[in-house]
Design a protein around this motif. Sequence first.
Motif, PDB file in Angstrom:
ATOM      1  N   THR A  19       0.834  -1.213   0.000  1.00  0.00           N
ATOM      2  CA  THR A  19       0.000   0.000   0.000  1.00  0.00           C
ATOM      3  C   THR A  19       0.863   1.254   0.000  1.00  0.00           C
ATOM      4  O   THR A  19       0.552   2.242  -0.682  1.00  0.00           O
ATOM      5  CB  THR A  19      -0.923  -0.001   1.228  1.00  0.00           C
TER       6      THR A  19
ATOM      7  N   MET B  76      -6.161  10.466  -7.444  1.00  0.00           N
ATOM      8  CA  MET B  76      -6.666   9.940  -6.170  1.00  0.00           C
ATOM      9  C   MET B  76      -7.806   8.965  -6.390  1.00  0.00           C
ATOM     10  O   MET B  76      -7.971   7.991  -5.633  1.00  0.00           O
ATOM     11  CB  MET B  76      -7.119  11.098  -5.281  1.00  0.00           C
ATOM     12  N   LEU B  77      -8.620   9.186  -7.412  1.00  0.00           N
ATOM     13  CA  LEU B  77      -9.696   8.249  -7.713  1.00  0.00           C
ATOM     14  C   LEU B  77      -9.130   6.904  -8.145  1.00  0.00           C
ATOM     15  O   LEU B  77      -9.598   5.839  -7.719  1.00  0.00           O
ATOM     16  CB  LEU B  77     -10.589   8.834  -8.820  1.00  0.00           C
TER      17      LEU B  77
ATOM     18  N   GLN C 191      -7.772   5.150  -5.091  1.00  0.00           N
ATOM     19  CA  GLN C 191      -8.842   4.579  -4.272  1.00  0.00           C
ATOM     20  C   GLN C 191      -9.307   3.245  -4.851  1.00  0.00           C
ATOM     21  O   GLN C 191      -9.550   2.291  -4.110  1.00  0.00           O
ATOM     22  CB  GLN C 191     -10.008   5.561  -4.186  1.00  0.00           C
ATOM     23  N   LYS C 192      -9.407   3.172  -6.172  1.00  0.00           N
ATOM     24  CA  LYS C 192      -9.806   1.911  -6.796  1.00  0.00           C
ATOM     25  C   LYS C 192      -8.737   0.842  -6.597  1.00  0.00           C
ATOM     26  O   LYS C 192      -9.046  -0.324  -6.343  1.00  0.00           O
ATOM     27  CB  LYS C 192     -10.056   2.128  -8.284  1.00  0.00           C
TER      28      LYS C 192
ATOM     29  N   VAL D  28     -11.032   0.782   3.094  1.00  0.00           N
ATOM     30  CA  VAL D  28     -11.389   1.765   2.090  1.00  0.00           C
ATOM     31  C   VAL D  28     -12.803   2.227   2.365  1.00  0.00           C
ATOM     32  O   VAL D  28     -13.688   1.422   2.643  1.00  0.00           O
ATOM     33  CB  VAL D  28     -11.301   1.179   0.663  1.00  0.00           C
TER      34      VAL D  28
ATOM     35  N   ASP E  95     -18.686   3.426  -8.863  1.00  0.00           N
ATOM     36  CA  ASP E  95     -18.698   4.754  -9.486  1.00  0.00           C
ATOM     37  C   ASP E  95     -20.031   5.064 -10.151  1.00  0.00           C
ATOM     38  O   ASP E  95     -20.211   6.169 -10.681  1.00  0.00           O
ATOM     39  CB  ASP E  95     -17.577   4.865 -10.527  1.00  0.00           C
TER      40      ASP E  95
ATOM     41  N   LEU F 167      -6.538   0.630  -4.127  1.00  0.00           N
ATOM     42  CA  LEU F 167      -6.528   0.183  -2.730  1.00  0.00           C
ATOM     43  C   LEU F 167      -7.687  -0.746  -2.438  1.00  0.00           C
ATOM     44  O   LEU F 167      -7.600  -1.611  -1.570  1.00  0.00           O
ATOM     45  CB  LEU F 167      -6.571   1.394  -1.793  1.00  0.00           C
ATOM     46  N   GLY F 168      -8.803  -0.586  -3.165  1.00  0.00           N
ATOM     47  CA  GLY F 168      -9.945  -1.466  -2.954  1.00  0.00           C
ATOM     48  C   GLY F 168      -9.680  -2.884  -3.394  1.00  0.00           C
ATOM     49  O   GLY F 168     -10.389  -3.810  -2.993  1.00  0.00           O
TER      50      GLY F 168
ATOM     51  N   ASN G  29     -15.223   3.201   0.458  1.00  0.00           N
ATOM     52  CA  ASN G  29     -16.097   3.294  -0.698  1.00  0.00           C
ATOM     53  C   ASN G  29     -17.022   2.097  -0.819  1.00  0.00           C
ATOM     54  O   ASN G  29     -17.538   1.811  -1.882  1.00  0.00           O
ATOM     55  CB  ASN G  29     -15.265   3.436  -1.983  1.00  0.00           C
TER      56      ASN G  29
ATOM     57  N   THR H 197       1.384   7.434  -6.349  1.00  0.00           N
ATOM     58  CA  THR H 197       0.391   8.486  -6.594  1.00  0.00           C
ATOM     59  C   THR H 197       0.889   9.845  -6.111  1.00  0.00           C
ATOM     60  O   THR H 197       0.693  10.861  -6.788  1.00  0.00           O
ATOM     61  CB  THR H 197      -0.933   8.134  -5.895  1.00  0.00           C
TER      62      THR H 197
END
Length: 410
Positions: free
Chosen positions: A149, A277-278, A281-282, A292, A388, A284-285, A294, A156
């Motif tokens: 991670t 960042m989007l 986030q995906k 996460v 999304d 990391l999911g 989301n 990023t």
Amino acid sequence: MGPIKGRVRRGGFGLILVCFGRLVAVAGRRRSGGEMDFNMKKLASDAGVFFSRAVQFTEEKLGQAEKTELDAHFENLLARADSTKNWTEKILHQTEVLLQPNPSVRVEEFLYEKLDRKVPSRVTNGELLAQYMMEAANDFGPGTPYGKTLLRVGETQKRLGGAERDFMHSASVNFLNPLRNFLEGDWRTITKERRILQNRRLDLDACKARLKKAKAAEAKASAEHELRLAQTEFDRQAEVTRLLLEGISSTHVNHLRCLHEFVESQTTYYAQGYQYMLDLQKQLGRFPGTFVGNAESTSPPPATTSPTTVAATIPAVPTIPVVPTVGGAPTPATAVEGALNLNDVKPPASGTRKARVLYDYEAADSSELALLADELITVYSLPGMDPDWLVGERGNQKGKVPVTYLELLS
């Protein structure tokens, strides 16, 4: 009235003393041996001019001397030019603070520019953070969940730092430099010509005063000749200064174009940051065991849940659209919805919410729902649906809608 006059007189006398001191410094020149060689004729001539100007200023303040006034249009041009200069300085300074908050670094860059030397390249804060994260990942083990991670986040942050560097460079070239060029170029020229105009105006008023005091015919003729020459010089200088002041309109047009370029580069920078960042986030999911925020929640929180708990359980939804020039359109949700006919899908008994549309959205195909800004629609999620996207309903119309274009309401 007595104390006011006294202050003005003392101020005028102080000005005379200051002018005399400057005259001494200007008229004297240093020889090779260190001695001062005074040009007494030049000193006397310059002293006479400075003394007469000081007296003239004092009499104007007291209302005892005639003062040639500029027309209203000229005065408006002067006020507009002064306002442009003042606000340009403030905007320039604050933009520099925005791009480089560290004052010591700003001073160092200023000194490099004045010395005509290349400013050394520096890593941005994001790039430095990325370096630390990647080194920590290698130390903890890039195969561990934490190390993996750290690597992803570090990559990023490095991309964000690069985007910040590009934005700072673009803003400096397209916005800051034109503002500096105006202050250090055009404005200095305007200031110089205004100073000359002020001297021409003082000469003109002095000639008018001499003409009034002239008694003999010969003295009067000489004064009239000097007045005509002074009036010609004043009018010529006034026209030169007026043309420069009217050029402020062109300056505004140029600064307007630069402002548009600044906004465009800033928009690109923030859109890149959002997209990076989007994507993070995906990514990391996809890692097992990572936390996460989301995950979809298909049922509303209980009525007894506190507002703080509700805010913690509702997924955070970005409220800015994806810019096509940077990240492209929202990712189509074809993994699940492609196998479903949305017209046959029934909304869940619970889990529907109202949402306000933030931006107009044009449907890409028949499975999507076109949106209009500020309208209210009903939205809900399907099991396994791309986070999304949501299913949106407006009356009898139904289709997929991107969550980035919505503001979910309670």
